[in-house]
Scaffold this motif. Sequence first.
Motif, short mmCIF file in Angstrom:
data_model
loop_
_atom_site.label_atom_id
_atom_site.label_comp_id
_atom_site.label_asym_id
_atom_site.label_seq_id
_atom_site.Cartn_x
_atom_site.Cartn_y
_atom_site.Cartn_z
N ASP A 202 0.83 -1.20 0.00
CA ASP A 202 0.00 0.00 0.00
C ASP A 202 0.87 1.26 0.00
O ASP A 202 0.59 2.21 -0.72
N VAL A 203 1.91 1.25 0.79
CA VAL A 203 2.81 2.41 0.86
C VAL A 203 3.51 2.61 -0.48
O VAL A 203 3.59 3.71 -0.99
N ARG A 204 3.99 1.52 -1.07
CA ARG A 204 4.65 1.63 -2.37
C ARG A 204 3.71 2.17 -3.44
O ARG A 204 4.08 3.01 -4.24
N LEU A 205 2.49 1.68 -3.46
CA LEU A 205 1.51 2.17 -4.44
C LEU A 205 1.21 3.64 -4.23
O LEU A 205 1.11 4.41 -5.19
N THR A 206 1.09 4.06 -3.00
CA THR A 206 0.83 5.47 -2.70
C THR A 206 1.98 6.34 -3.16
O THR A 206 1.79 7.37 -3.80
N LEU A 207 3.21 5.94 -2.83
CA LEU A 207 4.38 6.72 -3.23
C LEU A 207 4.53 6.74 -4.75
O LEU A 207 4.85 7.77 -5.34
N TYR A 208 4.29 5.61 -5.38
CA TYR A 208 4.39 5.55 -6.84
C TYR A 208 3.34 6.44 -7.49
O TYR A 208 3.62 7.13 -8.47
N ALA A 209 2.13 6.45 -6.95
CA ALA A 209 1.07 7.30 -7.49
C ALA A 209 1.46 8.78 -7.37
O ALA A 209 1.24 9.56 -8.30
N GLN A 210 2.06 9.15 -6.25
CA GLN A 210 2.50 10.53 -6.07
C GLN A 210 3.58 10.90 -7.08
O GLN A 210 3.58 11.99 -7.63
N GLU A 211 4.52 9.98 -7.33
CA GLU A 211 5.57 10.21 -8.32
C GLU A 211 4.97 10.42 -9.71
O GLU A 211 5.41 11.30 -10.46
N LEU A 212 3.99 9.61 -10.06
CA LEU A 212 3.35 9.75 -11.37
C LEU A 212 2.68 11.11 -11.52
O LEU A 212 2.77 11.75 -12.58
N VAL A 213 1.99 11.56 -10.48
CA VAL A 213 1.33 12.87 -10.52
C VAL A 213 2.37 13.97 -10.67
O VAL A 213 2.20 14.89 -11.48
N GLU A 214 3.46 13.90 -9.92
CA GLU A 214 4.51 14.92 -10.00
C GLU A 214 5.14 14.95 -11.39
O GLU A 214 5.39 16.01 -11.95
N LYS A 215 5.39 13.78 -11.96
CA LYS A 215 5.98 13.71 -13.30
C LYS A 215 5.02 14.28 -14.34
O LYS A 215 5.43 14.99 -15.25
N GLN A 216 3.74 13.99 -14.21
CA GLN A 216 2.75 14.52 -15.14
C GLN A 216 2.67 16.03 -15.03
O GLN A 216 2.61 16.73 -16.03
#
Length: 77
Positions: A6-20
């Motif tokens: 869950d933590v990894r998915l949350t952090l990865y989702a945040q990275e995707l938003v920042e990159k976008q």
Amino acid sequence: MSGISDVRLTLYAQELVEKQDAKVRLNTPKGLSVWGLFQHRRTTRRALLGLTDDQLRDIGLSYEQARREGLKPFWRE
């Protein structure tokens, strides 16, 4: 799912938003409203269609790439 996943998915989702967000802001002036962004895209895409072969070569685009980008509607990235 485990807590770690869950933590990894949350952090990865945040990275995707920042990159976008970074991608969208990469080539646009700061402080533009949505309509300002649309106008900027419209203007620059029209200018791209008017470039000569030498100018396109200078910026590293082929005629086909410039035409494809220049004919995109202003509301598309």
